[in-house]
Enzyme design. Sequence first.
Site, PDB file in Angstrom:
ATOM      1  N   VAL A  70     -25.570  25.111   1.386  1.00 39.04           N
ATOM      2  CA  VAL A  70     -26.865  24.452   1.535  1.00 39.04           C
ATOM      3  C   VAL A  70     -27.137  24.493   3.037  1.00 39.04           C
ATOM      4  CG1 VAL A  70     -28.159  22.311   1.258  1.00 39.04           C
ATOM      5  CG2 VAL A  70     -26.545  23.022  -0.508  1.00 39.04           C
ATOM      6  N   PRO A  71     -28.017  25.407   3.470  1.00 45.51           N
ATOM      7  CA  PRO A  71     -28.101  25.843   4.866  1.00 45.51           C
ATOM      8  C   PRO A  71     -28.815  24.911   5.841  1.00 45.51           C
ATOM      9  CG  PRO A  71     -29.745  26.985   3.578  1.00 45.51           C
ATOM     10  CD  PRO A  71     -28.957  26.141   2.609  1.00 45.51           C
ATOM     11  N   CYS A  72     -28.165  23.804   6.193  1.00 44.74           N
ATOM     12  CA  CYS A  72     -28.795  22.893   7.156  1.00 44.74           C
ATOM     13  C   CYS A  72     -28.948  23.533   8.529  1.00 44.74           C
ATOM     14  CB  CYS A  72     -28.021  21.586   7.242  1.00 44.74           C
ATOM     15  SG  CYS A  72     -26.283  21.748   7.584  1.00 44.74           S
ATOM     16  N   HIS A  73     -28.198  24.601   8.803  1.00 47.45           N
ATOM     17  CA  HIS A  73     -28.342  25.281  10.096  1.00 47.45           C
ATOM     18  C   HIS A  73     -29.707  25.950  10.247  1.00 47.45           C
ATOM     19  CE1 HIS A  73     -26.864  28.502   7.442  1.00 47.45           C
ATOM     20  NE2 HIS A  73     -27.481  29.343   8.243  1.00 47.45           N
TER      21      HIS A  73
END
Length: 112
Positions: A52-55
């Site tokens: 889950v790409p919070c970056h």
Amino acid sequence: MAVTDFQERVYTLLRQIPSGKVSSYAALSKALSSSPRAIGGALRRNPYAPEVPCHRVICADGSIGGFKGEAQDAPSGINQKEKLRLLESEGVHFDERGCLKDVGRWWNEFRT
């Protein structure tokens, strides 16, 4: 770690951001009728990263923003370097000041 309903809604939207694109805390908060700070709080607690790409979430002004609960201007800079590395590996580049180079990388087509 228990995930709240709000966090789950944030993580659902995060999954929509394609590789090679970024969005902002403000865009996520608008889609969820929330606040950028609330979005940051959910991202700080993301137990599913990097799947889950919070970056892929940066500041609305194009600066890199925080990562893993560390502020953008934290003294160590270790987490910022990791965020930059992840984004660079997806083709998202920043200038020497830490600002997004290509505005065509912005994405905010969230489906709620």
